[in-house]
Design an enzyme around this catalytic site. Structure first.
Site, PDB file in Angstrom:
ATOM      1  N   SER A  96       0.895  -0.740   0.167  1.00 43.42           N
ATOM      2  CA  SER A  96      -0.196   0.192   0.117  1.00 43.42           C
ATOM      3  C   SER A  96       1.507   1.083  -0.155  1.00 43.42           C
ATOM      4  CB  SER A  96      -0.770  -0.170   1.162  1.00 43.42           C
ATOM      5  OG  SER A  96      -1.596  -1.238   1.555  1.00 43.42           O
ATOM      6  N   CYS A  97       0.462   2.194  -0.700  1.00 44.91           N
ATOM      7  CA  CYS A  97       1.321   3.246  -0.340  1.00 44.91           C
ATOM      8  C   CYS A  97       0.189   4.186  -0.956  1.00 44.91           C
ATOM      9  CB  CYS A  97       2.725   3.390  -1.751  1.00 44.91           C
ATOM     10  SG  CYS A  97       3.042   5.074  -2.519  1.00 44.91           S
ATOM     11  N   VAL A  98       0.623   5.527   0.424  1.00 44.98           N
ATOM     12  CA  VAL A  98      -0.376   6.294   0.603  1.00 44.98           C
ATOM     13  C   VAL A  98       0.096   8.156   0.995  1.00 44.98           C
ATOM     14  CG1 VAL A  98      -2.009   5.526   1.732  1.00 44.98           C
ATOM     15  CG2 VAL A  98      -0.370   6.635   2.763  1.00 44.98           C
TER      16      VAL A  98
END
Length: 123
Positions: A102-104
């Site tokens: 996940s990359c936010v």
């Protein structure tokens, strides 16, 4: 559950462990671009900071009896999503097994760094 500590990665800057081992898995706390030798953020660019973060994660995972190659999941936090491509280029050098991810983008990270990554890995 066993707590992990190594002098080859930055000390926790809060009430938490560098990592915890439970049920054959390693759960690392988020690592930022602190150089463990100086205790300071020395890197300025997203590329330099990502390299330092990955070195820190590698040290913590090794202390737990694991490695970057055994990572099954990462969570990545970027201060600016415009850094995504540059971040990915460095990330790909370290996470060659292509774990789930996940990359936010976030408003702000500790010590005003540009990137933070945490992992889950097999022992």
């Amino acid at each position: 559950m066993n707590k992990v500590h190594t002098n080859n990665a930055p000390e926790a800057i809060g009430p938490y462990s560098q990592a915890v081992v439970a049920n054959g898995m390693v759960f690392t706390s988020g690592q930022i671009a602190i150089n463990p030798a100086s205790g300071a953020v020395e890197a300025e660019t997203i590329e330099e900071q990502t390299h330092q973060v990955c070195k820190n994660l590698s040290a913590v995972l090794n202390a737990a009896g694991s490695s970057l190659e055994k990572v099954v999941k990462t969570v990545c936090f970027l201060q600016n999503m415009e850094d995504f491509a540059a971040f990915n280029a460095v990330y790909a050098e370290y996470f060659t097994g292509k774990p789930a991810r996940s990359c936010v983008a976030v408003k702000q990270l500790p010590k005003n760094v540009l990137v933070e990554i945490d992992t889950i890995a097999e022992i």
